[in-house]
Design a protein around this motif. Structure first.
Motif, PDB file in Angstrom:
ATOM      1  N   ALA A   1       0.834  -1.201   0.000  1.00 56.84           N
ATOM      2  CA  ALA A   1       0.000   0.000   0.000  1.00 56.84           C
ATOM      3  C   ALA A   1       0.870   1.253   0.000  1.00 56.84           C
ATOM      4  CB  ALA A   1      -0.936  -0.010   1.200  1.00 56.84           C
ATOM      5  N   HIS A   2       1.956   1.218   0.776  1.00 56.14           N
ATOM      6  CA  HIS A   2       2.897   2.342   0.772  1.00 56.14           C
ATOM      7  C   HIS A   2       3.420   2.583  -0.651  1.00 56.14           C
ATOM      8  CE1 HIS A   2       4.047   1.601   5.280  1.00 56.14           C
ATOM      9  NE2 HIS A   2       2.907   2.254   5.147  1.00 56.14           N
ATOM     10  N   THR A   3       3.791   1.487  -1.325  1.00 46.87           N
ATOM     11  CA  THR A   3       4.315   1.610  -2.690  1.00 46.87           C
ATOM     12  C   THR A   3       3.284   2.234  -3.615  1.00 46.87           C
ATOM     13  OG1 THR A   3       5.747  -0.316  -2.372  1.00 46.87           O
ATOM     14  CG2 THR A   3       5.247   0.312  -4.639  1.00 46.87           C
ATOM     15  N   GLU A   4       2.032   1.836  -3.434  1.00 43.75           N
ATOM     16  CA  GLU A   4       0.971   2.410  -4.250  1.00 43.75           C
ATOM     17  C   GLU A   4       0.821   3.904  -3.992  1.00 43.75           C
ATOM     18  OE1 GLU A   4      -3.702   1.315  -5.310  1.00 43.75           O
ATOM     19  OE2 GLU A   4      -2.404  -0.137  -4.306  1.00 43.75           O
ATOM     20  N   LEU A   5       1.155   4.316  -2.770  1.00 37.86           N
ATOM     21  CA  LEU A   5       1.087   5.730  -2.414  1.00 37.86           C
ATOM     22  C   LEU A   5       2.369   6.482  -2.785  1.00 37.86           C
ATOM     23  CD1 LEU A   5      -0.673   5.405   1.079  1.00 37.86           C
ATOM     24  CD2 LEU A   5      -1.660   6.382  -1.009  1.00 37.86           C
ATOM     25  N   GLY A   6       3.351   5.738  -3.304  1.00 40.02           N
ATOM     26  CA  GLY A   6       4.517   6.413  -3.852  1.00 40.02           C
ATOM     27  C   GLY A   6       5.771   6.423  -3.006  1.00 40.02           C
ATOM     28  N   PHE A   7       5.854   5.574  -1.988  1.00 39.44           N
ATOM     29  CA  PHE A   7       7.086   5.542  -1.204  1.00 39.44           C
ATOM     30  C   PHE A   7       7.292   4.153  -0.612  1.00 39.44           C
ATOM     31  CE2 PHE A   7       4.015   6.045   2.141  1.00 39.44           C
ATOM     32  CZ  PHE A   7       4.588   5.507   3.272  1.00 39.44           C
ATOM     33  N   ASP A   8       8.498   3.906  -0.134  1.00 42.34           N
ATOM     34  CA  ASP A   8       8.817   2.655   0.554  1.00 42.34           C
ATOM     35  C   ASP A   8       9.646   2.982   1.783  1.00 42.34           C
ATOM     36  OD1 ASP A   8       8.862  -0.337   0.627  1.00 42.34           O
ATOM     37  OD2 ASP A   8      11.013   0.030   0.498  1.00 42.34           O
ATOM     38  N   VAL A   9       9.303   2.353   2.896  1.00 42.32           N
ATOM     39  CA  VAL A   9       9.996   2.631   4.156  1.00 42.32           C
ATOM     40  C   VAL A   9      11.489   2.404   4.024  1.00 42.32           C
ATOM     41  CG1 VAL A   9      10.189   1.962   6.582  1.00 42.32           C
ATOM     42  CG2 VAL A   9       7.939   2.047   5.491  1.00 42.32           C
ATOM     43  N   ALA A  10      11.877   1.356   3.302  1.00 46.43           N
ATOM     44  CA  ALA A  10      13.293   1.018   3.193  1.00 46.43           C
ATOM     45  C   ALA A  10      14.107   2.135   2.562  1.00 46.43           C
ATOM     46  CB  ALA A  10      13.448  -0.273   2.390  1.00 46.43           C
ATOM     47  N   ASP A  11      13.472   2.938   1.739  1.00 42.45           N
ATOM     48  CA  ASP A  11      14.195   4.044   1.107  1.00 42.45           C
ATOM     49  C   ASP A  11      14.587   5.122   2.110  1.00 42.45           C
ATOM     50  OD1 ASP A  11      13.925   2.803  -1.343  1.00 42.45           O
ATOM     51  OD2 ASP A  11      12.113   3.909  -1.886  1.00 42.45           O
ATOM     52  N   SER A  12      13.876   5.196   3.217  1.00 41.44           N
ATOM     53  CA  SER A  12      14.149   6.211   4.230  1.00 41.44           C
ATOM     54  C   SER A  12      15.132   5.741   5.293  1.00 41.44           C
ATOM     55  CB  SER A  12      12.845   6.645   4.912  1.00 41.44           C
ATOM     56  OG  SER A  12      11.971   7.251   3.997  1.00 41.44           O
ATOM     57  N   ASN A  13      15.219   4.421   5.462  1.00 41.09           N
ATOM     58  CA  ASN A  13      16.040   3.884   6.540  1.00 41.09           C
ATOM     59  C   ASN A  13      17.520   3.840   6.166  1.00 41.09           C
ATOM     60  OD1 ASN A  13      13.838   3.574   8.154  1.00 41.09           O
ATOM     61  ND2 ASN A  13      13.834   1.327   8.148  1.00 41.09           N
ATOM     62  N   ALA A  14      18.352   4.074   7.150  1.00 41.63           N
ATOM     63  CA  ALA A  14      19.792   4.108   6.911  1.00 41.63           C
ATOM     64  C   ALA A  14      20.328   2.759   6.451  1.00 41.63           C
ATOM     65  CB  ALA A  14      20.508   4.549   8.186  1.00 41.63           C
ATOM     66  N   ASP A  15      19.674   1.653   6.851  1.00 40.95           N
ATOM     67  CA  ASP A  15      20.185   0.330   6.489  1.00 40.95           C
ATOM     68  C   ASP A  15      19.471  -0.271   5.282  1.00 40.95           C
ATOM     69  OD1 ASP A  15      17.749  -0.327   7.581  1.00 40.95           O
ATOM     70  OD2 ASP A  15      18.533  -1.728   9.079  1.00 40.95           O
ATOM     71  N   GLY A  16      18.526   0.457   4.687  1.00 41.85           N
ATOM     72  CA  GLY A  16      17.853  -0.031   3.499  1.00 41.85           C
ATOM     73  C   GLY A  16      16.838  -1.129   3.751  1.00 41.85           C
ATOM     74  N   THR A  17      16.512  -1.393   5.012  1.00 39.64           N
ATOM     75  CA  THR A  17      15.479  -2.373   5.337  1.00 39.64           C
ATOM     76  C   THR A  17      14.200  -1.639   5.731  1.00 39.64           C
ATOM     77  OG1 THR A  17      15.819  -2.536   7.738  1.00 39.64           O
ATOM     78  CG2 THR A  17      17.326  -3.790   6.320  1.00 39.64           C
ATOM     79  N   ALA A  18      13.133  -2.404   5.975  1.00 34.52           N
ATOM     80  CA  ALA A  18      11.860  -1.809   6.388  1.00 34.52           C
ATOM     81  C   ALA A  18      11.658  -1.878   7.902  1.00 34.52           C
ATOM     82  CB  ALA A  18      10.699  -2.511   5.679  1.00 34.52           C
ATOM     83  N   ALA A  19      12.682  -2.254   8.640  1.00 32.44           N
ATOM     84  CA  ALA A  19      12.548  -2.349  10.091  1.00 32.44           C
ATOM     85  C   ALA A  19      12.357  -0.967  10.706  1.00 32.44           C
ATOM     86  CB  ALA A  19      13.773  -3.022  10.698  1.00 32.44           C
ATOM     87  N   ILE A  20      11.398  -0.862  11.604  1.00 32.99           N
ATOM     88  CA  ILE A  20      11.077   0.402  12.270  1.00 32.99           C
ATOM     89  C   ILE A  20      10.725   0.118  13.722  1.00 32.99           C
ATOM     90  CG2 ILE A  20      10.306   1.774  10.281  1.00 32.99           C
ATOM     91  CD1 ILE A  20       7.471   0.748  10.785  1.00 32.99           C
ATOM     92  N   PRO A  21      10.821   1.109  14.590  1.00 34.35           N
ATOM     93  CA  PRO A  21      10.421   0.887  15.977  1.00 34.35           C
ATOM     94  C   PRO A  21       8.916   1.067  16.159  1.00 34.35           C
ATOM     95  CG  PRO A  21      11.327   3.078  15.757  1.00 34.35           C
ATOM     96  CD  PRO A  21      11.453   2.428  14.403  1.00 34.35           C
ATOM     97  N   PHE A  22       8.367   0.337  17.122  1.00 32.02           N
ATOM     98  CA  PHE A  22       7.047   0.710  17.604  1.00 32.02           C
ATOM     99  C   PHE A  22       7.150   2.120  18.192  1.00 32.02           C
ATOM    100  CE2 PHE A  22       6.628  -3.977  18.190  1.00 32.02           C
ATOM    101  CZ  PHE A  22       5.485  -4.181  17.418  1.00 32.02           C
ATOM    102  N   PRO A  23       6.188   2.999  17.920  1.00 31.36           N
ATOM    103  CA  PRO A  23       6.211   4.309  18.577  1.00 31.36           C
ATOM    104  C   PRO A  23       6.201   4.126  20.105  1.00 31.36           C
ATOM    105  CG  PRO A  23       4.628   4.287  16.786  1.00 31.36           C
ATOM    106  CD  PRO A  23       5.051   2.868  17.001  1.00 31.36           C
ATOM    107  N   SER A  24       7.221   4.620  20.754  1.00 27.60           N
ATOM    108  CA  SER A  24       7.413   4.320  22.171  1.00 27.60           C
ATOM    109  C   SER A  24       7.989   5.510  22.905  1.00 27.60           C
ATOM    110  CB  SER A  24       8.380   3.132  22.344  1.00 27.60           C
ATOM    111  OG  SER A  24       7.980   2.018  21.586  1.00 27.60           O
TER     112      SER A  24
END
Length: 224
Positions: free
Chosen positions: A160-183
């Motif tokens: 769904a993100h890709t359909e909206l025009g972005f991918d989490v991995a592109d923003s992350n320093a390691d190129g993966t989609a790993a993210i923290p739970f908001p904490s």
């Protein structure tokens, strides 16, 4: 006292966001949030009384730092957020800048935000909220992993993100989609975790009043 709760701001945002992206994509995100709530807070999250870990971090210029350097021996509120691409994160950090930071400064405490983004993404987060507190990059989610809060979007959500025009991995320093739970973690001056608030549903966040109550209760032992 906050002028408007984060929850109210999220409700207002969601009304417009749902209309913008349409029912099919909205349903994907709704299912992801329901699954996250059903799974609950993962095992391994730090608890009250644990020593706060440290890890190498980067500031928005790419300069090396660490959580220990950012907090020193001062009571500190640590906020893990997903990235500048996340509207709920931007909304929350902006509220923390306007409402939480002044109250923390009046109490002699610090505020630090951490995400797995590149320093450029961190710089964007700062610009989005006009943030005047340390906002740091956690390459490879090392610090988030030591706090036990690493997750990743579902495959359906990433599509769904890709359909909206972005991918989490592109923003992350390691190129993966790993993210923290908001904490949010409150760390006392001795480096001990005194409050933990992990939001598996990323559309919900710790309210300013909740964080301040936790900080004001440090002498009373903290909560989870």
């Amino acid at each position: 006292m906050p002028h408007e709760t984060i929850a109210r701001q999220v409700d207002e945002f969601n009304d417009g966001f749902t209309a913008q992206i349409g029912p099919e994509l909205s349903a994907v995100f709704d299912r992801e949030q329901a699954d996250l709530r059903a799974d609950g807070v993962p095992d391994g999250v730090l608890t009250v009384g644990d020593a706060a870990p440290d890890a190498p971090l980067l500031d928005a210029t790419g300069a090396a730092t660490s959580l220990g350097a950012a907090r020193g021996d001062t009571p500190t509120v640590i906020v893990f957020y997903r990235g500048a691409w996340c509207p709920y994160c931007n909304l929350t950090l902006r509220t923390y800048q306007q409402e939480l930071l002044p109250a923390l400064q009046g109490r002699g405490a610090r505020l630090v935000a951490v995400s797995p983004q590149t320093p450029e993404g961190t710089e964007q987060s700062i610009a989005n909220g006009e943030l005047a507190f340390p906002v740091l990059s956690d390459p490879e989610n090392v610090l988030a992993g030591r706090f036990g809060v690493v997750t990743a979007p579902s495959p359906e959500a990433r599509a769904a993100h890709t359909e909206l025009g972005f991918d989490v991995a592109d923003s992350n320093a390691d190129g993966t989609a790993a993210i923290p739970f908001p904490s949010v973690f409150v760390i006392d001056e001795h480096g001990v975790v005194r409050f933990v608030d992990v939001h598996v549903d990323y559309t919900t966040r710790a309210e300013v009043t909740t964080v301040l109550a936790a900080l004001d209760g440090l002498d009373g032992g903290g909560t989870r």
